[in-house]
Scaffold this motif. Structure first.
Motif, short mmCIF file in Angstrom:
data_model
loop_
_atom_site.label_atom_id
_atom_site.label_comp_id
_atom_site.label_asym_id
_atom_site.label_seq_id
_atom_site.Cartn_x
_atom_site.Cartn_y
_atom_site.Cartn_z
N ALA A 97 45.30 31.32 7.73
CA ALA A 97 44.22 30.52 7.15
C ALA A 97 44.76 29.27 6.47
O ALA A 97 44.19 28.17 6.60
CB ALA A 97 43.43 31.36 6.15
N GLU A 98 45.89 29.41 5.73
CA GLU A 98 46.45 28.27 5.00
C GLU A 98 46.86 27.13 5.92
O GLU A 98 46.90 25.98 5.50
CB GLU A 98 47.66 28.70 4.17
CG GLU A 98 47.32 29.60 3.00
CD GLU A 98 47.38 31.07 3.37
OE1 GLU A 98 47.41 31.91 2.46
OE2 GLU A 98 47.38 31.39 4.58
N ASP A 163 52.31 17.12 26.86
CA ASP A 163 51.19 17.36 27.76
C ASP A 163 49.85 17.33 27.04
O ASP A 163 48.80 17.56 27.66
CB ASP A 163 51.36 18.71 28.46
CG ASP A 163 52.46 18.69 29.52
OD1 ASP A 163 52.78 17.58 30.00
OD2 ASP A 163 53.00 19.75 29.86
N SER A 164 49.87 17.07 25.74
CA SER A 164 48.65 16.96 24.94
C SER A 164 48.43 15.51 24.53
O SER A 164 49.32 14.67 24.68
CB SER A 164 48.74 17.87 23.71
OG SER A 164 48.95 19.22 24.09
N HIS A 165 47.24 15.25 24.00
CA HIS A 165 46.89 13.89 23.60
C HIS A 165 46.90 13.68 22.08
O HIS A 165 47.24 12.60 21.60
CB HIS A 165 45.51 13.52 24.14
CG HIS A 165 45.41 13.50 25.62
ND1 HIS A 165 45.28 14.63 26.39
CD2 HIS A 165 45.46 12.46 26.50
CE1 HIS A 165 45.23 14.30 27.68
NE2 HIS A 165 45.34 13.00 27.76
N VAL A 166 46.49 14.74 21.35
CA VAL A 166 46.32 14.61 19.90
C VAL A 166 46.89 15.85 19.23
O VAL A 166 46.58 16.99 19.63
CB VAL A 166 44.84 14.45 19.51
CG1 VAL A 166 44.68 14.28 18.00
CG2 VAL A 166 44.21 13.26 20.24
N PHE A 167 47.71 15.64 18.21
CA PHE A 167 48.25 16.75 17.42
C PHE A 167 47.35 16.98 16.21
O PHE A 167 46.97 16.02 15.52
CB PHE A 167 49.67 16.41 16.96
CG PHE A 167 50.28 17.47 16.08
CD1 PHE A 167 50.86 18.60 16.63
CD2 PHE A 167 50.26 17.34 14.70
CE1 PHE A 167 51.40 19.59 15.81
CE2 PHE A 167 50.81 18.31 13.87
CZ PHE A 167 51.38 19.44 14.44
N VAL A 168 47.03 18.24 15.94
CA VAL A 168 46.10 18.58 14.86
C VAL A 168 46.74 19.60 13.93
O VAL A 168 47.18 20.66 14.38
CB VAL A 168 44.78 19.16 15.41
CG1 VAL A 168 43.80 19.43 14.26
CG2 VAL A 168 44.15 18.21 16.43
N LEU A 169 46.81 19.27 12.64
CA LEU A 169 47.29 20.22 11.64
C LEU A 169 46.32 20.19 10.45
O LEU A 169 46.50 19.40 9.52
CB LEU A 169 48.70 19.89 11.19
CG LEU A 169 49.31 20.89 10.18
CD1 LEU A 169 49.42 22.29 10.78
CD2 LEU A 169 50.68 20.42 9.69
N PRO A 170 45.28 21.04 10.45
CA PRO A 170 44.30 21.04 9.37
C PRO A 170 44.71 21.93 8.20
O PRO A 170 43.91 22.66 7.63
CB PRO A 170 43.03 21.55 10.06
CG PRO A 170 43.52 22.40 11.19
CD PRO A 170 44.91 21.94 11.55
N SER A 171 45.97 21.88 7.85
CA SER A 171 46.56 22.77 6.86
C SER A 171 46.09 22.43 5.44
O SER A 171 45.83 21.27 5.12
CB SER A 171 48.09 22.65 6.93
OG SER A 171 48.72 23.36 5.89
#
Length: 265
Positions: A97-98, A163-171
């Motif tokens: 979750a964090e 191989d991805s377009h956008v990195f997401v870290l909603p930490s």
């Protein structure tokens, strides 16, 4: 060197629990004693020394903010995005979750309701002993719903980023400066992350990505949808990320700074 303040300094959505407040006081007392014998105390972001100082007695002349530890950029070379492929978002972290895994999954559902061809990759391991972790049952459910791509353990993380377009870290975890974000930026990827210590050090909002509030899947989904509908921004922001990584994260630039801090009297 403190690479983030960690779990006990990470608030939940409704703030700090009584238990965490007690642990913070105990941690502050231990730091007051232990760091009294240290010549220098190094932090990776400017929020950590401020917050730790509010719970402990630290000599300000011992405190130094290094910034990110850095990367060997040759291990994460720039690779251009392919905008002909379906837009793919990638999350790389422990499934806790964090780290924002639940917000990522909720945002993915919202986005796929509007843009069903969008793809969402998750790289990270389950932690069955952690009560805040994504469970095996929950993981199986989102895989069965075709919400995410989950390849399990991989050894070629940089290829998955490329191989991805956008990195997401909603930490909302008390990061130092997240290494995974630095790696994605070096490869040349736009970043969406949260306005929390450590994470916000990696993004200039609107330049190389977006900063969103923690715990807010709707805000996260809005930024994802914007990038899907404005793919040229993915390329522009990715190039900005790469430029920032070259300027800020090159370990060959950071090591001399670290050495200077350690050697100064």
């Amino acid at each position: 060197m403190l690479e983030g303040l960690g779990y006990i300094h990470t608030p939940a959505q409704n703030g700090f629990s009584f238990k965490k407040r007690i642990l913070q006081l105990a941690h502050g007392l231990l730091c007051s004693v232990g760091y009294a014998f240290a010549d220098k105390v190094l932090f990776l972001n400017p929020d950590d020394p401020k917050d730790l100082s509010s719970k402990s007695l630290l000599s300000k002349n011992k405190l130094h903010v290094l910034g990110p530890i850095g990367l060997d950029l040759t291990a994460y070379p720039y690779r251009p995005v392919d905008l002909e492929k379906p837009i793919r978002f990638i999350f790389i972290a422990r499934l806790l979750a964090e780290k924002g895994i639940f917000e990522y999954l909720d945002a993915a559902r919202l986005v796929k309701a509007i843009h069903p061809n969008a793809e969402f990759v998750v790289l990270g391991g389950l932690d069955p002993d952690n009560p805040a972790a994504l469970s095996k049952h929950q993981l199986d459910e989102v895989i069965a719903e075709n919400i995410i791509i989950y390849p399990g353990h991989v050894s070629n993380v940089s290829d998955w980023i490329a191989d991805s377009h956008v990195f997401v870290l909603p930490s909302f975890y008390r990061e130092g400066v997240p290494r995974s974000t630095q790696e994605a930026m070096a490869i040349g990827r736009a970043v969406i992350t949260t306005d929390v210590p450590g994470c916000r050090e990696t993004v200039v909002d609107g330049k190389n990505g977006f900063i969103v509030p923690p715990f807010d899947a709707n805000a996260l989904a809005d930024k994802m949808i914007y990038l899907i509908e404005h793919p040229q921004e993915i390329e522009r922001m990715g190039n900005a990320s790469h430029g920032m990584a070259v300027e800020r994260y090159d370990v060959h630039k950071i090591n001399p700074i670290l050495a200077e801090i350690l050697l100064e009297k």
